[in-house]
Design an enzyme around this catalytic site. Structure first.
Site, mmCIF file in Angstrom:
data_model
loop_
_atom_site.group_PDB
_atom_site.id
_atom_site.type_symbol
_atom_site.label_atom_id
_atom_site.label_comp_id
_atom_site.label_asym_id
_atom_site.label_seq_id
_atom_site.Cartn_x
_atom_site.Cartn_y
_atom_site.Cartn_z
ATOM 1 N N HIS A 154 15.674 37.671 55.338
ATOM 2 C CA HIS A 154 14.285 37.272 54.645
ATOM 3 C C HIS A 154 13.973 37.810 53.133
ATOM 4 C CE1 HIS A 154 9.387 37.543 55.037
ATOM 5 N NE2 HIS A 154 9.879 36.155 54.456
ATOM 6 N N GLU A 178 14.869 41.554 54.070
ATOM 7 C CA GLU A 178 14.623 42.093 55.448
ATOM 8 C C GLU A 178 15.735 41.495 56.171
ATOM 9 O OE1 GLU A 178 10.148 42.849 56.434
ATOM 10 O OE2 GLU A 178 10.687 40.454 56.444
HETATM 11 N N1 3HC Z 1 12.077 34.275 38.055
HETATM 12 C C1 3HC Z 1 12.715 35.414 37.327
HETATM 13 N N2 3HC Z 1 11.994 36.512 36.660
HETATM 14 C C2 3HC Z 1 10.821 36.360 36.889
HETATM 15 C C3 3HC Z 1 10.048 35.510 37.598
HETATM 16 C C4 3HC Z 1 10.558 34.274 38.296
HETATM 17 N N3 3HC Z 1 10.132 33.392 38.938
HETATM 18 N N4 3HC Z 1 8.731 35.700 37.699
HETATM 19 C C5 3HC Z 1 8.453 36.610 36.993
HETATM 20 N N5 3HC Z 1 9.745 37.116 36.462
HETATM 21 C C6 3HC Z 1 10.212 38.570 35.492
HETATM 22 C C7 3HC Z 1 9.875 38.315 34.361
HETATM 23 O O1 3HC Z 1 10.743 37.748 33.543
HETATM 24 C C8 3HC Z 1 9.390 39.777 33.779
HETATM 25 O O2 3HC Z 1 10.705 40.646 33.587
HETATM 26 P P1 3HC Z 1 10.610 41.780 32.692
HETATM 27 O O3 3HC Z 1 9.568 42.611 33.061
HETATM 28 O O4 3HC Z 1 12.028 42.105 32.624
HETATM 29 O O5 3HC Z 1 10.025 40.930 31.290
HETATM 30 C C9 3HC Z 1 8.796 40.301 35.217
HETATM 31 O O6 3HC Z 1 9.232 39.411 36.175
HETATM 32 C C10 3HC Z 1 7.276 40.315 35.147
HETATM 33 O O7 3HC Z 1 6.896 38.980 35.041
HETATM 34 P P2 3HC Z 1 5.752 38.505 34.062
HETATM 35 O O8 3HC Z 1 5.540 39.723 32.745
HETATM 36 O O9 3HC Z 1 5.750 37.169 33.600
HETATM 37 O O10 3HC Z 1 4.441 38.499 35.050
HETATM 38 P P3 3HC Z 1 3.994 39.674 35.820
HETATM 39 O O11 3HC Z 1 4.080 41.203 35.187
HETATM 40 O O12 3HC Z 1 2.515 39.383 35.915
HETATM 41 O O13 3HC Z 1 4.733 39.750 37.079
HETATM 42 C C11 3HC Z 1 5.472 39.120 39.386
HETATM 43 C C12 3HC Z 1 4.994 38.650 38.001
HETATM 44 C C13 3HC Z 1 6.929 39.412 39.215
HETATM 45 C C14 3HC Z 1 5.307 37.687 40.222
HETATM 46 C C15 3HC Z 1 4.331 40.140 39.825
HETATM 47 O O14 3HC Z 1 3.094 39.967 39.480
HETATM 48 C C16 3HC Z 1 4.654 40.631 41.250
HETATM 49 O O15 3HC Z 1 5.736 41.250 41.675
HETATM 50 N N6 3HC Z 1 3.833 40.170 42.164
HETATM 51 C C17 3HC Z 1 4.005 40.525 43.534
HETATM 52 C C18 3HC Z 1 4.896 39.581 44.470
HETATM 53 C C19 3HC Z 1 4.816 39.780 45.806
HETATM 54 O O16 3HC Z 1 4.167 40.493 46.325
HETATM 55 N N7 3HC Z 1 5.825 39.138 46.071
HETATM 56 C C20 3HC Z 1 6.065 39.226 47.727
HETATM 57 C C21 3HC Z 1 5.252 38.014 48.389
HETATM 58 S S1 3HC Z 1 5.551 37.909 50.075
HETATM 59 C C22 3HC Z 1 6.775 36.894 50.242
HETATM 60 O O17 3HC Z 1 7.446 36.370 49.508
HETATM 61 C C23 3HC Z 1 7.174 36.784 51.892
HETATM 62 C C24 3HC Z 1 6.775 35.526 52.299
HETATM 63 O O18 3HC Z 1 7.477 35.547 53.571
HETATM 64 C C25 3HC Z 1 5.277 35.356 52.551
#
Ligand code: 3HC
Length: 289
Positions: free
Chosen positions: A142, A154
């Protein structure tokens, strides 16, 4: 462990394209299977965009981007998975469809010790394994969204997963993809969603009750608790449809009211407001938000 070189990914949505991308970047040959050409094209575009972002940010050279793209093949024919050593299923959270995919993979994938993994967020791995004649080779892997960013995987062995299968799947996620692996039980929600989903649903109930606006709830958790994003924006990122499907699986398993999808979530899913991927959820993304 470098023994797994040929990967298949079923589904090129948010999660499948992320998994395909990280595997291709790790030097693996990846076949991505989608239901139709338009979905396959959308998956390829998502990966191209993500790789381009890596180049822009100086994390990836143009040569490495081209090499990664060269390792990816998109197809609508699952038969292309016949020679795969690991196939990760990452289609929508729909049990009937997933059972059908596992039944087909069981017939198609030739290598007798190939691993059939599911990226399901909440469905029992045991049930998916029993759709095959090789439950000892079926395991849960996961990933988290966005896959290239989130460091966790996971690992969910079912009651019948072989020890060697679990070890090889874990080594692939940690040594090849560079993820940190935690072992989760084969029960709805595994570890992370068991904690995360009630939190997201509570935030949705707060909006529903007029307790606070999505912006204020999100600001509260980002600025007050240093979360990278607030629960409503995170629900938009995960997808409201996926959040509801996970909540339903968890509610079906435990009958715990905290896991029951609130009516507002249902109405929004019925309205097609799936979040970021559809352009609108708790926020509007159509204006480039
Ligand atoms: N692909 C590659 N890299 C990405 C990306 C993507 N889709 N989105 C963001 N990034 C990278 C950016 O390049 C940036 O890298 P850097 O710091 O080295 O420059 C870094 O991540 C931060 O991105 P941004 O500056 O554009 O934006 P944010 O700082 O707002 O970060 C985020 C965006 C990474 C999505 C952050 O907000 C985050 O980690 N949010 C929480 C996400 C989370 O909790 N995910 C788990 C969800 S639960 C799940 O998936 C399970 C399912 O079963 C429900």
């Amino acid at each position: 462990m470098g023994d797994i070189t040929r990967i298949g990914v079923i589904g090129a949505g948010l999660m499948g394209s992320g998994i395909a991308e990280v595997a291709a970047r790790a030097g693996r040959d990846v076949v991505v299977v989608e239901a139709n050409a338009a979905a396959a094209d959308a998956g390829r575009e998502r990966i191209e965009k993500s790789l381009a972002r890596g180049v822009e940010k100086g994390k990836l050279s143009a040569e490495d981007r081209d090499a990664a793209l060269g390792r990816l093949t998109f197809t609508t024919d699952m038969e292309a998975c016949s020679d795969r050593e690991l196939v990760v299923e990452a289609i929508a959270e729909n049990e009937a469809l997933k059972l059908e995919v596992f039944g087909k993979l069981d017939r198609i994938v030739q290598s007798k010790d190939a691993i059939l993994a599911s990226n399901t967020s909440s469905l029992p791995i045991m049930r998916l394994a029993m759709a095959t004649q090789r439950p000892e080779y079926v395991v849960g892997l996961h990933f988290f969204n966005p896959v290239p960013v989130q460091k966790l995987v996971e690992l969910i062995p079912s009651l019948l997963t072989g020890e060697e299968t679990a070890k090889r799947a874990e080594a692939f996620a940690s040594e090849v993809l560079g993820k940190t692996v935690i072992k989760a039980p084969d029960r709805a929600g595994f570890v992370v969603n068991a904690l995360l989903v009630p939190y997201l649903l509570s935030a949705i109930r707060m909006v529903e009750a007029g307790h606070a606006t999505p912006e204020d709830i999100d600001n509260g958790m980002v600025l007050g608790c240093a979360h990278p994003m607030g629960p409503l924006r995170l629900t938009d990122l995960v997808g409201l449809d996926t959040t509801m499907a996970v909540a339903e699986s968890m509610y079906a398993e435990y009958k715990e009211p905290l896991y029951a999808p609130p009516p507002l979530l249902r109405r929004m899913v019925e309205a097609g407001l799936y979040g970021k991927k559809s352009g609108r959820g708790f926020y509007d993304y159509t204006r480039g938000e």
